[in-house]
Write a protein that holds these residues in place. Structure first.
Motif, PDB file in Angstrom:
ATOM      1  N   VAL A 137       0.854  -1.191   0.000  1.00 41.21           N
ATOM      2  CA  VAL A 137       0.000   0.000   0.000  1.00 41.21           C
ATOM      3  C   VAL A 137       0.890   1.241   0.000  1.00 41.21           C
ATOM      4  O   VAL A 137       1.833   1.338   0.793  1.00 41.21           O
ATOM      5  CB  VAL A 137      -0.922   0.013   1.230  1.00 41.21           C
ATOM      6  CG1 VAL A 137      -1.713   1.312   1.288  1.00 41.21           C
ATOM      7  CG2 VAL A 137      -1.869  -1.169   1.184  1.00 41.21           C
ATOM      8  N   THR A 138       0.595   2.166  -0.911  1.00 39.21           N
ATOM      9  CA  THR A 138       1.376   3.405  -0.994  1.00 39.21           C
ATOM     10  C   THR A 138       0.459   4.535  -1.455  1.00 39.21           C
ATOM     11  O   THR A 138      -0.769   4.351  -1.549  1.00 39.21           O
ATOM     12  CB  THR A 138       2.572   3.224  -1.947  1.00 39.21           C
ATOM     13  OG1 THR A 138       3.407   4.381  -1.897  1.00 39.21           O
ATOM     14  CG2 THR A 138       2.119   3.007  -3.380  1.00 39.21           C
ATOM     15  N   HIS A 139       1.030   5.698  -1.743  1.00 38.29           N
ATOM     16  CA  HIS A 139       0.234   6.858  -2.142  1.00 38.29           C
ATOM     17  C   HIS A 139       0.877   7.539  -3.347  1.00 38.29           C
ATOM     18  O   HIS A 139       2.046   7.314  -3.652  1.00 38.29           O
ATOM     19  CB  HIS A 139       0.131   7.863  -0.986  1.00 38.29           C
ATOM     20  CG  HIS A 139       1.450   8.179  -0.361  1.00 38.29           C
ATOM     21  ND1 HIS A 139       1.843   7.654   0.847  1.00 38.29           N
ATOM     22  CD2 HIS A 139       2.498   8.941  -0.778  1.00 38.29           C
ATOM     23  CE1 HIS A 139       3.053   8.081   1.148  1.00 38.29           C
ATOM     24  NE2 HIS A 139       3.470   8.876   0.179  1.00 38.29           N
ATOM     25  N   ASP A 140       0.097   8.379  -4.002  1.00 41.91           N
ATOM     26  CA  ASP A 140       0.660   9.192  -5.070  1.00 41.91           C
ATOM     27  C   ASP A 140       1.290  10.432  -4.438  1.00 41.91           C
ATOM     28  O   ASP A 140       1.530  10.477  -3.230  1.00 41.91           O
ATOM     29  CB  ASP A 140      -0.405   9.549  -6.112  1.00 41.91           C
ATOM     30  CG  ASP A 140      -1.602  10.271  -5.496  1.00 41.91           C
ATOM     31  OD1 ASP A 140      -1.511  10.665  -4.310  1.00 41.91           O
ATOM     32  OD2 ASP A 140      -2.624  10.438  -6.178  1.00 41.91           O
ATOM     33  N   ASP A 141       1.574  11.451  -5.243  1.00 42.80           N
ATOM     34  CA  ASP A 141       2.240  12.648  -4.721  1.00 42.80           C
ATOM     35  C   ASP A 141       1.419  13.280  -3.603  1.00 42.80           C
ATOM     36  O   ASP A 141       0.236  13.586  -3.775  1.00 42.80           O
ATOM     37  CB  ASP A 141       2.453  13.664  -5.846  1.00 42.80           C
ATOM     38  CG  ASP A 141       3.468  13.165  -6.869  1.00 42.80           C
ATOM     39  OD1 ASP A 141       4.280  12.292  -6.508  1.00 42.80           O
ATOM     40  OD2 ASP A 141       3.423  13.635  -8.016  1.00 42.80           O
ATOM     41  N   LEU A 142       2.068  13.476  -2.466  1.00 43.45           N
ATOM     42  CA  LEU A 142       1.381  14.079  -1.320  1.00 43.45           C
ATOM     43  C   LEU A 142       1.384  15.593  -1.429  1.00 43.45           C
ATOM     44  O   LEU A 142       2.305  16.183  -1.988  1.00 43.45           O
ATOM     45  CB  LEU A 142       2.081  13.674  -0.019  1.00 43.45           C
ATOM     46  CG  LEU A 142       1.975  12.216   0.418  1.00 43.45           C
ATOM     47  CD1 LEU A 142       2.811  11.998   1.673  1.00 43.45           C
ATOM     48  CD2 LEU A 142       0.530  11.832   0.689  1.00 43.45           C
ATOM     49  N   PRO A 147      -3.277   0.135  -3.307  1.00 47.56           N
ATOM     50  CA  PRO A 147      -2.394  -1.034  -3.314  1.00 47.56           C
ATOM     51  C   PRO A 147      -1.737  -1.135  -4.698  1.00 47.56           C
ATOM     52  O   PRO A 147      -2.426  -1.014  -5.724  1.00 47.56           O
ATOM     53  CB  PRO A 147      -3.333  -2.213  -3.059  1.00 47.56           C
ATOM     54  CG  PRO A 147      -4.674  -1.611  -2.754  1.00 47.56           C
ATOM     55  CD  PRO A 147      -4.685  -0.250  -3.361  1.00 47.56           C
ATOM     56  N   LEU A 148      -0.425  -1.310  -4.734  1.00 48.54           N
ATOM     57  CA  LEU A 148       0.272  -1.401  -6.012  1.00 48.54           C
ATOM     58  C   LEU A 148      -0.257  -2.585  -6.823  1.00 48.54           C
ATOM     59  O   LEU A 148      -0.424  -3.686  -6.303  1.00 48.54           O
ATOM     60  CB  LEU A 148       1.774  -1.551  -5.796  1.00 48.54           C
ATOM     61  CG  LEU A 148       2.510  -0.327  -5.240  1.00 48.54           C
ATOM     62  CD1 LEU A 148       3.987  -0.628  -5.058  1.00 48.54           C
ATOM     63  CD2 LEU A 148       2.328   0.872  -6.158  1.00 48.54           C
ATOM     64  N   GLY A 149      -0.504  -2.324  -8.130  1.00 46.38           N
ATOM     65  CA  GLY A 149      -0.973  -3.380  -9.021  1.00 46.38           C
ATOM     66  C   GLY A 149      -2.463  -3.627  -8.946  1.00 46.38           C
ATOM     67  O   GLY A 149      -2.976  -4.510  -9.631  1.00 46.38           O
ATOM     68  N   ILE A 150      -3.183  -2.868  -8.124  1.00 47.02           N
ATOM     69  CA  ILE A 150      -4.627  -3.038  -7.942  1.00 47.02           C
ATOM     70  C   ILE A 150      -5.312  -1.728  -8.316  1.00 47.02           C
ATOM     71  O   ILE A 150      -4.827  -0.643  -8.002  1.00 47.02           O
ATOM     72  CB  ILE A 150      -4.972  -3.419  -6.487  1.00 47.02           C
ATOM     73  CG1 ILE A 150      -4.199  -4.670  -6.072  1.00 47.02           C
ATOM     74  CG2 ILE A 150      -6.472  -3.639  -6.320  1.00 47.02           C
ATOM     75  CD1 ILE A 150      -4.556  -5.915  -6.815  1.00 47.02           C
ATOM     76  N   LYS A 151      -6.459  -1.843  -8.948  1.00 43.56           N
ATOM     77  CA  LYS A 151      -7.159  -0.641  -9.398  1.00 43.56           C
ATOM     78  C   LYS A 151      -7.797   0.133  -8.242  1.00 43.56           C
ATOM     79  O   LYS A 151      -7.891   1.360  -8.277  1.00 43.56           O
ATOM     80  CB  LYS A 151      -8.240  -1.037 -10.404  1.00 43.56           C
ATOM     81  CG  LYS A 151      -9.013   0.162 -10.956  1.00 43.56           C
ATOM     82  CD  LYS A 151     -10.153  -0.283 -11.841  1.00 43.56           C
ATOM     83  CE  LYS A 151     -10.965   0.931 -12.306  1.00 43.56           C
ATOM     84  NZ  LYS A 151     -12.156   0.550 -13.093  1.00 43.56           N
TER      85      LYS A 151
END
Length: 777
Positions: free
Chosen positions: A377-382, A437-441
């Motif tokens: 789990v990660t985020h785009d630009d904060l 989540p990376l790789g998940i829509k």
């Protein structure tokens, strides 16, 4: 019921201060309740009337809740806004895939209203859906060295589809191929060689090309077999291939490749060579960088000879945005190269191909299982001044971090969760960012704003008697009408005692308000600086713009300037916040600076006399052999001036294990004690300025007691002998003096000239004899 428990947990985790230890309130410029709330996450404001004493500044109303209560502020008069967490969209997680859009992440939208600097935490849930669709794009290197592998890939259709069917009923496969840019020095540009770059004896060879899209995503095995069966190898000059060009086009040309909106997207790259990367195109005079756009016509990449290879970072970003997970199926000779590439691309795997690619199906299955069981789990630009930390709750353990959280070994249908902690370091209006989540829509939209305003709900605030009826109360503080100033609006403009009021605005009889403000009723009203911020302080002596800089950034960009000094973030230190806090380079033998200094900016600042790098040696310090002699004497032999209170006098400086068994020798000593005995010992200085461990090397060497008879006899004999010697010396001196006089007389006698003559005055003696009896007759 589950949903109620979820909201209860969300409520408890969002209320900071419920179980979290209250921290301090670092105040700067406090002129109002709003200033107080903005100054720190644990700052609270007391709106109680008459809370401040006469002459006391209103900034005293700003402190931590516990301090305000201790100073007498009533609990219901304290203003301290709390974090507000609101779940805006919370669809239940799906159990299995159907024709509708599955839900694998919960919640889907959340709103946060936070205190500046105060973290809040909420749970994020994820569950892998049974039978989730898979799109697999098989991207193959068709350089000449892959000739044998192509033969086996042409027969892969049945086994590849069968393997995917074990994962999901909704699988699709596409196919593409690549070699390299068709320009020198990557490919032979001879006209004949461009048409047939393979060996002369090889008749089945297609013209040189960069990237070719062969088959759009399909669930038909016969189409895969038919299209792949028409492919032949090609060739180029150098060993590295144009893999990054091909993967970039496969990622950005979504419609042409046939990626579905709801699917697990895989790119399987098979090759036996390394790859060209950004900058290599300059060898062929290609200077234009990759624009990360789709340039495909009739299945061919048209900008291969015009644009440079993409960088790894560009490719990684596109994979993350498009939810694509690459699997690098490579031969043993380039395994390490692609493992290094995999570390730079999140959610990627590397597998080793056999020499003829016969194991590629098993390789894809095992790589897919590893990818799908690892949830990141990660985020785009904060937004600026926003921090996010992920803490996984996993049965098999996980990895927490401020950029991503990881759970491994997650099975299909298993629900996991992450605690997401969000902190806003500055006040801000509504802003948002995406967690995924990376790789998940599936995504979570977080809408964030800050609560930096006070809602005091003042009653009877107009012309309040507390403000001399010429002002209203705002959060316990008087807001005066025009013409009146002061803490309680007690001063009117033009008051007669102007001199004393102005004196109150002068620091040390200096300039009024330091020339940076106006004296209003004995208090300084500070001006704004050139940049728009305000001077502050009792005499406007402070500003927040003139602190030390590092790398041309105020306080190194790692702290705030407060009245000319840098207030560093928790992990930084130094006069310009230029150093990340660390003690790694200060540690020596398990201690920081050997206990003789402090670690600043990862370097030892030694106490006086001790030398860097670890404060081990001391210049100008007294010799420990002499300073520790009395303690060695009393601890080892119970003698000396410290013998009566040895354990107390020597407890701090000498290890009481003292005399036996240490082997590290730092300094050997040979000293005479209070009884004139020689002691041999050695010292090892331990951590700290005056802490030693000692070992006595041998017993004391003491002189024998004196022989009284011999001393007396010897003394008398010595006195007699000395007397005789003195007499002899005197006699010798007299004799030498007489001898000197004789020799002097002899010398003078020799020099005299003698003449023989009679002395005219001399008369010889006359003798007359008279007979007394003679009468003369």
């Amino acid at each position: 019921m589950d949903q109620c428990l979820f909201f209860l947990l969300l409520f408890l985790m969002g209320r900071k201060g419920f179980c979290q230890e209250e921290e301090g309130c670092s105040k700067s410029v406090i002129n109002s309740c709003n200033d107080c709330i903005k100054s720190g996450p644990y700052c609270a404001w007391c709106k109680q009337l008459n809370f401040t004493k006469a002459g006391e500044q209103e900034a005293a109303r700003c402190h931590t809740r516990s301090q305000l209560l201790e100073k007498g502020c009533e609990a219901d008069e304290i203003i301290s806004p709390e974090d507000i967490v609101t779940v805006a969209k919370d669809m239940s997680l799906s159990r299995s895939f159907n024709q509708q859009e599955p839900v694998q992440l919960r919640p889907q939208e959340i709103r946060l209203k936070l205190r500046r600097g105060l973290p809040t935490t909420f749970p994020l849930h994820f569950k892998r859906v049974q039978g989730y669709p898979v799109d697999l794009y098989y991207l193959m290197d068709l350089s000449y060295s892959m000739k044998d592998d192509l033969k086996n890939v042409k027969e892969l259709g049945r086994s590849l589809f069968a393997a995917l069917k074990t994962i999901t009923e909704h699988a699709q496969i596409g196919f593409g191929s690549f070699v390299d840019k068709t320009v020198l020095p990557f490919t032979n540009t001879n006209k004949e060689k461009l048409q047939k770059p393979c060996d002369e004896n090889d008749q089945q060879c297609q013209p040189a090309f960069g990237f070719r899209h062969v088959l759009k995503m399909t669930s038909r095995e016969d189409m895969f077999r038919e299209n792949v069966g028409r492919q032949f190898v090609s060739g180029n000059l150098d060993s590295p291939e144009g893999s990054l060009d091909a993967m970039m086009q496969a990622a950005v040309c979504g419609d042409k490749i046939g990626w579905r909106n709801s699917s697990t997207r895989l790119i399987v790259l098979t090759t036996d060579a390394g790859f060209h990367m950004a900058g290599d195109g300059k060898l062929a005079g290609i200077l234009e960088p990759s624009d990360e756009q789709c340039h495909m016509e009739n299945g061919l990449y048209t900008k291969s000879s015009e644009m440079d290879y993409p960088s790894i970072r560009q490719l990684a970003m596109q994979f993350e945005q498009k939810n694509i997970q690459p699997i690098f199926a490579v031969t043993k000779n380039v395994e390490e190269v692609y493992k290094q590439l995999s570390t730079m691309i999140a959610k990627s795997e590397v597998g080793v191909l056999s020499s003829d690619s016969t194991n590629v199906v098993e390789l894809i299955k095992s790589a897919y299982n590893r990818l799908s069981s690892k949830v990141t789990v990660t985020h785009d630009d904060l937004p600026d001044n926003v921090r996010v930390v992920y803490t996984p709750n996993c049965k098999h353990g996980g990895l927490a971090g401020d950029t991503k959280g990881v759970c491994d070994s997650v099975h299909v249908g298993q629900e996991i969760s992450f605690n997401v902690t969000v902190t806003a370091d500055e006040c801000m209006e509504d802003t948002s960012f995406i967690i995924r989540p990376l790789g998940i829509k599936d995504t979570l939209k977080v809408t964030l704003s800050t609560n930096c305003e006070c809602e005091c709900n003042d009653l009877n605030s107009k012309n309040n008697a507390h403000c001399r009826s010429v002002g209203k109360v705002t959060c316990g503080v008087c807001s005066c009408k025009d013409g009146f100033v002061g803490q309680f609006c007690e001063c009117s403009v033009g008051e007669k005692d102007e001199q004393s009021l102005r004196a109150a605005c002068q620091r040390n009889n200096g300039t009024e308000c330091e020339g940076r403000g106006d004296c209003v009723c004995g208090r300084c009203s500070c001006h704004t600086t050139e940049s728009g911020s305000r001077y502050h302080g009792d005499y406007c002596e402070c500003d927040d713009e003139h602190c030390e800089k590092y790398q041309n950034k105020l306080c190194g960009g790692n702290g705030k300037c407060r009245c000319g000094s840098c207030n560093c973030k928790a992990d930084y230190e130094g006069s310009a916040c230029q150093c990340k806090k660390s003690e790694e380079s200060c540690r020596n033998k398990g201690t920081v600076c050997n206990g003789r200094g402090s670690c600043k900016c990862d370097q030892c600042e030694c106490n006086e006399g001790y030398q860097r790098p670890f404060c081990e040696t001391c210049l100008g310090c007294p010799d420990p052999c002499q300073t520790k002699l009395k303690c060695i004497e009393c601890l080892g032999f119970e003698t000396g001036p410290f013998s009566k209170n040895c354990s107390v006098a020597c407890k701090a400086s000498i290890d009481h294990s003292l005399v036996k068994g240490f082997t590290i020798t730092q300094k050997q000593c040979h000293q005479k004690d209070s009884e004139s005995c020689w002691i041999r010992f050695r010292l090892e200085q331990l951590a700290g300025e005056d802490h030693y461990k000692a070992e006595i090397l041998e017993q004391r060497d003491c002189p024998e007691p004196p022989n009284v008879t011999a001393i007396i006899g010897g003394t008398i004999a010595s006195v007699a002998l000395i007397g005789i010697c003195i007499l002899l010396l005197i006699k010798l001196l007299i004799y030498m003096n007489d001898l000197k006089d004789v020799r002097k007389f002899e010398n003078e006698k020799k020099k005299a000239k003698w003449a023989e003559a009679d002395n005219p005055l001399f008369q010889n003696a006359t003798t007359t004899v008279t007979n007394p009896t003679f009468t003369g007759e």
